[in-house]
Design an enzyme around this catalytic site. Structure first.
Site, mmCIF file in Angstrom:
data_model
loop_
_atom_site.group_PDB
_atom_site.id
_atom_site.type_symbol
_atom_site.label_atom_id
_atom_site.label_comp_id
_atom_site.label_asym_id
_atom_site.label_seq_id
_atom_site.Cartn_x
_atom_site.Cartn_y
_atom_site.Cartn_z
ATOM 1 N N CYS A 9 0.759 -1.106 -0.083
ATOM 2 C CA CYS A 9 0.124 -0.132 -0.085
ATOM 3 C C CYS A 9 0.871 1.242 -0.125
ATOM 4 O O CYS A 9 0.231 2.203 -0.203
ATOM 5 C CB CYS A 9 -0.869 0.078 1.108
ATOM 6 N N HIS A 45 -3.632 7.208 2.752
ATOM 7 C CA HIS A 45 -3.905 5.793 2.450
ATOM 8 C C HIS A 45 -5.351 5.365 2.741
ATOM 9 O O HIS A 45 -5.693 5.737 3.940
ATOM 10 C CB HIS A 45 -2.849 4.773 2.591
ATOM 11 N N ASN A 60 -10.152 0.041 -0.592
ATOM 12 C CA ASN A 60 -8.843 0.158 -0.301
ATOM 13 C C ASN A 60 -8.195 -0.248 -1.769
ATOM 14 O O ASN A 60 -8.447 -1.728 -2.024
ATOM 15 C CB ASN A 60 -8.431 -0.523 0.704
#
Ligand code: UT7
Length: 330
Positions: free
Chosen positions: A115, A255, A285
């Site tokens: 990520c 994020h 996500n």
């Protein structure tokens, strides 16, 4: 001569049309819309159709970016594709993207940092610009997470979605662009978030497939604990190092893994929710896609000179923060 900085001068993005809502997931696993919303902030996510891959989303994002900036693909010198779901194990998805868009004068490579990949890619790309040897570098962040999700596992399938974004980096001499970065990795965290098989440690076999080892494995609670602490800490650290007070920050670009982690980071930085860019409710996500997709969604709102803090936490563990002075009004 003033220092060359790398500035983001255009943004592109792409999310697939197909929506997978929490209500849809209620029919697939033992979960509820209420549980997902309250624990993560996600309402729906996008799913790329079978037969299409990460490069297809990246191409859409890059083509949009080139059009906005009014330049041709042949002007691009370097493409960094940040992803953990490349089209193939090899060659790099960056190569495939360059071929599909006609970037005949570019070279490229993939960057894998889960990520945090896009943040690491931004730092890497900025160094090529700062060297004075590169004038146009594209950094892509994108993932087809649906390709590595087990849609019978409620712990993971509710979190992720598909999408890609891309930015163009160009030199700037006015003190605008990427100003500072703090990036971190801790490989001892790998046991808590990974894909068990498919790599050189455990190549694919009938047994690994049967054991469902080609999907995302996550110990959510542990990752949450590390994420909430580290993302908040590094975001505060980069503020302090640059003498930035809460009121100096225009936007937190964090994020999009869990709304509770983002809120905790904003609290630690002392910035109100009006300064927090958020699209987790619509996309979930998207791993490498979250940061460029935020910039894409909010591009019109960003003004030249705005102070942005980009921050991430992801598998690896990997985490970090980048301080950007935004370069343009759109
Ligand atoms: O982007 C990369 C980095 N990743 C992250 O930052 C993710 C970090 N982790 C998280 O965001 C959260 O840990 C999750 C959203 C993954 C899970 O939320 P949580 O509040 O930590 O839940 P939990 O795993 O502690 O589970 C609590 C309960 C459990 O039931 P019991 O044992 O209390 O009876 C789970 O079995 O919730 C249950 N549960 C669910 N219930 C309904 C777990 N998943 C679900 C679900 N629907 N989808």
């Amino acid at each position: 001569m003033s220092k060359i900085q790398a500035a983001i001068t255009a943004v592109g993005g792409y999310v697939p049309e197909k929506i997978l809502s929490n209500k849809d997931l209620e029919k697939m696993v033992d979960t509820t819309d209420e549980w997902i919303m309250s624990r993560t902030g996600i309402k729906e996510r996008r799913i790329l159709e079978d037969g299409r891959a990460t490069s297809d989303m990246a191409v859409m994002a890059v083509n949009e970016l080139l059009k906005k900036r009014g330049i041709g693909a042949e002007e691009i010198e370097l493409v960094i594709c940040c992803t953990i779901t490349g089209d193939l194990i090899f060659p790099a998805t960056a190569n495939i993207v360059c071929d599909k868009i006609g970037a005949k004068n570019a070279w490229g490579f993939d960057l894998a940092a889960a990520c945090s990949g896009f943040l690491f890619g931004l730092e890497t790309g900025s160094k090529f610009i700062e060297s004075g040897m590169y004038k146009k570098v594209i950094v892509i962040g994108g993932d087809k997470m649906s390709a590595i999700l087990d849609y019978t596992d409620r712990n993971t399938c509710i979190i992720f979605g598909d999408g890609a974004g891309a930015v163009l980096l160009e030199p700037n001499n006015e003190g605008i662009g990427i100003c500072d970065s703090i990036l971190r990795t801790d490989g001892s965290g790998r046991e808590f978030l990974h894909q068990k098989a498919g790599g050189s440690l455990k190549p694919p076999t009938i047994e690994t497939v049967t054991a469902r080892e080609h999907y995302v494995y996550q110990e959510g609670k542990t990752v949450f604990k590390f994420a909430v602490t580290n993302m908040a800490e590094v975001s505060k650290e980069i503020m302090d190092r640059n003498n930035l007070q809460s009121e100096d920050i225009n936007y937190l670009v964090a994020h999009q893994a869990n709304k509770r982690i983002i809120d905790a980071t904003a609290d630690r930085m002392g910035v109100g929710s009006d300064k927090v860019l958020m699209n987790i409710q619509r996309y979930g996500n998207t791993t490498n896609g979250t940061l460029p997709l935020l910039l894409w969604d909010y591009e019109k709102q960003l003004k030249k000179g705005d102070n942005l803090i980009l921050s991430t936490f992801g598998g690896g563990f990997t985490w970090g923060a980048i301080y950007i002075k935004w370069a343009y009004n759109s």
